[in-house]
Design a protein around this motif. Structure first.
Motif, short mmCIF file in Angstrom:
data_model
loop_
_atom_site.label_atom_id
_atom_site.label_comp_id
_atom_site.label_asym_id
_atom_site.label_seq_id
_atom_site.Cartn_x
_atom_site.Cartn_y
_atom_site.Cartn_z
N ARG A 81 0.85 -1.21 0.00
CA ARG A 81 0.00 0.00 0.00
C ARG A 81 0.88 1.26 0.00
NH1 ARG A 81 -5.57 -0.60 1.34
NH2 ARG A 81 -6.07 -2.61 2.26
N ASP A 82 1.95 1.21 0.80
CA ASP A 82 2.85 2.37 0.87
C ASP A 82 3.52 2.63 -0.47
OD1 ASP A 82 2.17 2.53 3.53
OD2 ASP A 82 4.01 1.61 4.28
N LEU A 83 3.88 1.55 -1.19
CA LEU A 83 4.49 1.71 -2.52
C LEU A 83 3.48 2.38 -3.46
CD1 LEU A 83 6.70 1.17 -4.67
CD2 LEU A 83 5.55 -1.01 -5.12
N ALA A 84 2.22 1.95 -3.39
CA ALA A 84 1.19 2.51 -4.28
C ALA A 84 1.03 4.01 -4.03
CB ALA A 84 -0.13 1.78 -4.07
N THR A 85 1.10 4.41 -2.76
CA THR A 85 1.00 5.83 -2.42
C THR A 85 2.22 6.58 -2.96
OG1 THR A 85 -0.24 5.27 -0.44
CG2 THR A 85 0.76 7.47 -0.51
N ALA A 86 3.41 6.01 -2.73
CA ALA A 86 4.66 6.67 -3.16
C ALA A 86 4.72 6.84 -4.67
CB ALA A 86 5.86 5.87 -2.67
N MET A 87 4.18 5.86 -5.42
CA MET A 87 4.23 5.91 -6.89
C MET A 87 3.04 6.66 -7.50
SD MET A 87 6.99 4.29 -8.19
CE MET A 87 6.47 4.01 -9.88
N ASN A 88 2.14 7.18 -6.63
CA ASN A 88 0.96 7.92 -7.09
C ASN A 88 0.07 7.06 -7.97
OD1 ASN A 88 -0.83 10.04 -7.40
ND2 ASN A 88 0.40 11.14 -8.90
N PHE A 89 -0.16 5.80 -7.55
CA PHE A 89 -1.06 4.92 -8.29
C PHE A 89 -2.51 5.29 -7.96
CE2 PHE A 89 2.49 1.55 -8.05
CZ PHE A 89 3.07 2.05 -9.20
N VAL A 306 16.40 -3.27 -6.51
CA VAL A 306 16.15 -1.83 -6.55
C VAL A 306 14.86 -1.51 -5.80
CG1 VAL A 306 15.64 0.14 -8.04
CG2 VAL A 306 17.40 -1.50 -8.70
N ASN A 307 14.99 -0.68 -4.78
CA ASN A 307 13.84 -0.24 -3.99
C ASN A 307 13.26 1.01 -4.66
OD1 ASN A 307 12.23 1.17 -2.14
ND2 ASN A 307 13.34 0.34 -0.39
N PRO A 308 11.99 0.94 -5.08
CA PRO A 308 11.40 2.10 -5.78
C PRO A 308 11.43 3.38 -4.95
CG PRO A 308 9.97 0.17 -5.93
CD PRO A 308 11.06 -0.19 -4.97
N HIS A 309 11.32 3.27 -3.62
CA HIS A 309 11.35 4.47 -2.77
C HIS A 309 12.70 5.19 -2.93
CE1 HIS A 309 7.59 3.47 -0.68
NE2 HIS A 309 8.02 2.22 -0.66
N ASP A 310 13.78 4.40 -3.03
CA ASP A 310 15.11 5.01 -3.21
C ASP A 310 15.20 5.74 -4.55
OD1 ASP A 310 15.75 3.85 -0.79
OD2 ASP A 310 16.89 2.18 -1.66
N LEU A 311 14.63 5.14 -5.59
CA LEU A 311 14.65 5.79 -6.92
C LEU A 311 13.90 7.12 -6.88
CD1 LEU A 311 13.89 2.94 -9.51
CD2 LEU A 311 16.09 3.94 -8.90
N ILE A 312 12.73 7.11 -6.23
CA ILE A 312 11.92 8.33 -6.16
C ILE A 312 12.68 9.42 -5.40
CG2 ILE A 312 9.78 9.34 -5.25
CD1 ILE A 312 8.55 6.46 -5.68
#
Length: 512
Positions: A81-89, A306-312
């Motif tokens: 859920r946190d990833l979905a929020t971070a990626m603006n899904f 690769v952690n998407p949060h790090d990329l963002i």
């Protein structure tokens, strides 16, 4: 206003024994782009994602963590859920297979299959991989391991079976009648060849562990994870109530998006379960490729996941979204490299799109008293440029219907390139001195082209596109695809805010 058929798109439900990585972000992002695109078309959209929380792997992971399986699932599901929020899904629903609605739906489809004579009790003996949640024939093993490289163990236990063998011919007929059912083409050929080689009945229950949906009327068994997991797609539209508004509107699903490793389950087992239960199969299953990292397979042991949060945090959200959709033909494997990421950010985003917006809006701010320019008569070059931006919609629509995200972005960037060349050819900085009226027409033509392009980039880069449309003074309710043409064109004389850069150049911290 709703136009076009309702659109139901799903991600796979992600397995909770692992932390979210770039692969999860990639699949859901592709669905998010399509969902946003269809909403801008005016279609009713249902976009589903969620987590798959049953099975032996979860039970073992929870034991290793020293917590009960439900507490373990609660914690790990939240990461997705946190990833979905971070990626603006923009998903409409997040399903968990431990929810009461899903357990009810899974037991309902089991009862339906059993009532139709599609499930029978037998016993299973064979090689089983806990990691893959899959059984393998002796002939499929490679060096004593599963074809995926996972360890296997010999399992003997009572099991309910689904009569998959009975569905070989109906499946082949379905593939023939619906050539777009499986994509891309190479994956379709793999599935057809697998089914042609013969289907064996499928074990759909287990007794050797307890974390799963109990089999109705036989609580010694739990439902095998794939029958439980795949049912999520109909749970979320109200199954077993097939007369509900959601089910009648959205089933069959328009598109199941999956990674290539789980295509067999979605393109063979799932349509067979559905047809056997008297339900329609989904319209399309698309299997995309995998990401490697700087040329290496992503793995925890190599420490290169690769952690998407790090990329963002490092590159910004919309540049990451753009890169993932642009860099690789969707369906192929792709390689993530920091160097390529920066190349795309500084080339496509900062130099091409960002620079176009910044220099046009800066000239409007200086030359037109910070108001939308008032154009005079349009010349052929002006009409051609604005027309090319308006003509993007059918081109991009067709490409996205094929899940060809990179080509859709290439088409948009062709217009951005044409607009940059037009600026250089028309030289509005010179016209300002020698023909201010013509200069205003050129700047208006550019601003209107940028408006149309920014409307088209919304599904890919929602925040950056909104920022551009804000700076053009476009009202929030005039940003749909119905507003692409001249009827919703920029209004001359509209006061505009001071322009701000949208895509700054990226300089790596160590090189700064």
């Amino acid at each position: 206003m709703s136009t076009g058929a309702p659109y139901y798109i799903t991600t796979p439900i992600y397995y909770v024994n692992d932390a979210p990585h770039i692969g999860h972000a990639y699949t859901t992002l592709a669905c998010d782009v399509l969902a946003r695109f269809m909403r801008l078309e005016g279609r009713q959209v249902r976009f589903l994602t969620g987590t798959d929380e049953h099975g032996q792997k979860v039970e073992k992971s929870a034991q290793a963590a020293g917590v009960d399986p439900q507490a373990f699932c609660d914690r790990v599901s939240q990461n997705f859920r946190d990833l979905a929020t971070a990626m603006n899904f923009s998903h409409d629903d997040f399903i968990r297979t431990t929810e009461p609605r899903h357990i009810a739906a899974s037991q309902a489809i089991w009862n339906e299959l059993k009532a139709r004579g599609q499930i029978y009790l037998g016993s299973y003996a064979g090689w089983y991989s806990v990691r893959d949640e899959a059984f393998y024939a002796e002939s499929e093993l490679v060096g004593g391991k599963a074809p995926t490289g996972a360890d296997v163990e010999w399992v003997e236990e009572p099991s309910y079976f689904f009569r998959l063998s009975a569905w070989q011919q109906p499946l082949l007929e379905h593939y023939a009648a619906h050539p777009d059912f499986i994509a891309p083409e190479s994956r379709r050929n793999e599935v057809v060849s697998f089914v042609q080689s013969g289907l064996r009945d499928l074990s759909v229950s287990r007794t050797s562990f307890g974390w799963g949906v109990p089999v109705p009327d036989d609580t010694d068994h739990i439902m095998y994870v794939w029958l439980d997991a795949l049912t999520n797609y109909i749970t979320a539209v109200g199954y077993p109530d097939t007369k509900s508004d959601a089910f009648e509107r959205f089933w069959p699903a328009s598109l199941h998006m999956v990674g290539k490793d789980i295509l067999r389950f979605h393109a063979v087992y799932w349509p067979a379960f559905l047809m056997a239960a008297g339900l329609e199969p989904p319209r399309r299953v698309f299997a995309h490729g995998w990401w490697t990292i700087e040329g290496q397979k992503m793995s925890k042991s190599l420490g290169n996941v690769v952690n998407p949060h790090d990329l963002i945090d490092r590159y910004g959200l919309d540049p990451v979204r753009y890169f993932l959709m642009r860099e690789v033909p969707f369906g192929n494997d792709g390689d993530f490299s920091g160097r390529q990421m920066v190349h795309r950010m500084n080339g496509d985003l900062a130099n091409d799109y960002g620079n176009l917006v910044q220099r046009v809006l800066s000239m409007v701010n200086r030359n037109c008293e910070a108001r939308t320019p008032t154009p005079g008569p349009f010349q052929d070059a002006d009409q051609r440029l604005m027309g090319s931006a308006e003509a993007l919609l059918p081109i991009v629509r067709e490409l996205l219907e094929q899940q060809s995200f990179h080509r859709a972005l290439e088409a948009i960037w062709e217009v951005i390139g044409a607009a940059n060349r037009y600026v250089d050819e028309q030289a509005p900085w010179t016209l300002r001195k020698i023909d201010p009226a013509r200069g205003a027409t050129v700047l208006y033509s550019l601003a209107e082209t940028i408006r149309r392009v920014a409307v088209m980039t919304q599904p890919f880069m929602p925040q950056a596109s909104a920022k551009i449309l804000d700076q053009l003074g476009v009202p929030a309710d005039r940003r749909g695809f119905g507003d692409l043409g001249p009827s919703a064109a920029l209004v001359p004389g509209t006061p505009l805010p001071k322009p701000e850069g949208v895509f700054p150049r990226h300089v790596e911290p160590e090189a700064a």
